[in-house]
Design a protein around this motif. Structure first.
Motif, mmCIF file in Angstrom:
data_model
loop_
_atom_site.group_PDB
_atom_site.id
_atom_site.type_symbol
_atom_site.label_atom_id
_atom_site.label_comp_id
_atom_site.label_asym_id
_atom_site.label_seq_id
_atom_site.Cartn_x
_atom_site.Cartn_y
_atom_site.Cartn_z
ATOM 1 N N ARG A 28 0.820 -1.218 0.000
ATOM 2 C CA ARG A 28 0.000 0.000 0.000
ATOM 3 C C ARG A 28 0.853 1.267 0.000
ATOM 4 O O ARG A 28 1.809 1.387 0.745
ATOM 5 C CB ARG A 28 -0.828 -0.048 1.279
ATOM 6 N N GLU A 74 -5.164 2.376 9.236
ATOM 7 C CA GLU A 74 -5.649 2.329 7.857
ATOM 8 C C GLU A 74 -7.132 1.991 7.752
ATOM 9 O O GLU A 74 -7.723 2.111 6.676
ATOM 10 C CB GLU A 74 -4.787 1.347 7.042
ATOM 11 N N VAL A 128 -5.156 5.868 -1.999
ATOM 12 C CA VAL A 128 -4.501 4.583 -1.727
ATOM 13 C C VAL A 128 -4.227 3.862 -3.047
ATOM 14 O O VAL A 128 -5.110 3.736 -3.888
ATOM 15 C CB VAL A 128 -5.401 3.692 -0.823
ATOM 16 N N ARG A 150 5.781 3.364 6.728
ATOM 17 C CA ARG A 150 5.048 2.095 6.648
ATOM 18 C C ARG A 150 6.026 0.919 6.518
ATOM 19 O O ARG A 150 5.845 -0.126 7.132
ATOM 20 C CB ARG A 150 4.114 2.124 5.433
ATOM 21 N N HIS A 153 -7.451 -0.830 4.915
ATOM 22 C CA HIS A 153 -6.441 -1.851 5.198
ATOM 23 C C HIS A 153 -7.055 -3.198 4.835
ATOM 24 O O HIS A 153 -7.962 -3.661 5.499
ATOM 25 C CB HIS A 153 -6.100 -1.810 6.690
#
Ligand code: NAD
Ligand code: FES
Length: 297
Positions: free
Chosen positions: A235, A282, A242, A265, A286
């Motif tokens: 990501r 997230e 995103v 990240r 996520h």
């Protein structure tokens, strides 16, 4: 098994392997990547394609020994091989879709940092095969870490600029100092920059090219697990949205990539606690891959 036909040490902890993989060699394009696994239980290691030979059915990869998997990889010998050699993955470089006549009018600058020289090579070679010259900067921390200089000189000739951080070879300084030198002191003008290397180098290259208004493409290589857009490991935030490097990239508009978020990240992903924090931070976007939330099972 995907047999290793040739193995060579390019520099300290940097290895090149020519692998028999006819299906990948037949269809791969510059900019794409593959994922290798030594055996069924092995970690998946994403690597950008360095070169390919469609007739011989071979794909060349270059990797750095940085962890357990790449250390095991470097212990493989010629004649041995990989259980998996999956690809080509990702999207090919935008350059190869451009109209050739339009490309010929463009002044392109490639900026390669360290091991990032390997994925820059097929793009410069592809252009050269079309009769298009591009300037190329290769930066390494010192002379001993410089890779593929001869190969690059063969296709880039006088357009190649080599620099080392410690001035042990070529021009002095990081790649960004050479961009400044070419633009400010040698009057060079560029329509496009392609930068590939460690994230911190791509970040500072983008800050430099922004100063000169040079559109810049970067090739992102965050942690990857499945390479198919399902696990969410790779990501990134690009232009506030995103994106997943394995399916939306690996190339992106460097001036729109949030490098600080990507580097943070990358660090967080290394620990269980960090991955749990990512899941929290997230939220709905996520979608697994952290090995913690179960979304990848
Ligand atoms: P390195 O740290 O030795 O840096 C290589 C060169 O990049 C330096 O000599 C310098 O010229 C430039 N550079 C580094 N930091 C800079 C900064 N802050 N400002 C300006 N220039 C800077 O590189 P390395 O050890 O070969 O890199 C390894 C990393 O590259 C690994 O993390 C690997 O994952 C990554 N990598 C990325 C790609 C990709 O597709 N983006 C491909 C291969 C490797
Ligand atoms: Fe990109 Fe899994 S590696 S989503």
């Amino acid at each position: 098994m995907f047999e290793i036909l040739q193995k060579e040490k390019l520099a300290e902890k940097i290895w090149m392997m020519k692998v028999k993989a006819p299906r990948v060699a037949k269809i791969c394009e510059p900019g794409e990547f593959i994922i290798v696994r030594i055996d069924e239980k092995g970690e998946r290691v994403p690597l950008t394609i360095c070169d390919y030979d469609r007739n011989a059915g071979t794909v060349t990869i270059v990797f750095q020994e940085v962890g357990a998997s790449t250390t095991r990889m470097k212990d493989l010998r010629e004649g041995e091989g990989f259980a998996d050699f999956v690809g080509p993955l990702g999207k090919p470089s935008d350059l190869i879709r451009e109209d050739e006549e339009e490309l010929k009018k463009k002044k392109i600058l490639f900026v390669a940092g360290g091991v990032g020289t390997a994925p820059v090579y097929p793009q410069v070679k592809w252009l050269r095969e079309k009769g298009i010259d591009a300037d190329v900067i290769i930066g390494a921390r010192n002379k001993d870490l410089l890779i593929l200089e001869d190969e690059m000189r063969e296709i880039a000739g006088d357009h190649l600029y080599v620099c080392t951080d410690d001035a042990s070879y070529g021009m002095k300084g990081p790649v960004t100092a050479v961009i400044d030198e070419l633009v400010e002191n040698r009057g060079k003008k560029y329509d496009l920059c392609v930068a590939i290397g460690p994230m911190i180098m791509m970040k500072f290259t983008c800050l430099t090219t922004k100063k000169y208004d040079i559109p810049t493409v970067v090739s992102m290589n965050p942690i990857m697990v499945d390479g198919t857009g399902m696990c969410g490991a790779c990501r990134l935030i690009v232009d506030g949205k995103v994106k997943f490097a394995c399916v939306d990239g690996p190339e992106f508009d460097g001036h729109k990539v949030d490098f600080d978020a990507a580097m943070k990240r990358q660090q967080q992903y290394k620990t269980e606690e960090g991955r749990a924090m990512l899941k929290l931070a997230e939220g709905d976007t996520h979608h697994g891959g952290c090995g913690n939330c179960g979304g990848d099972r």
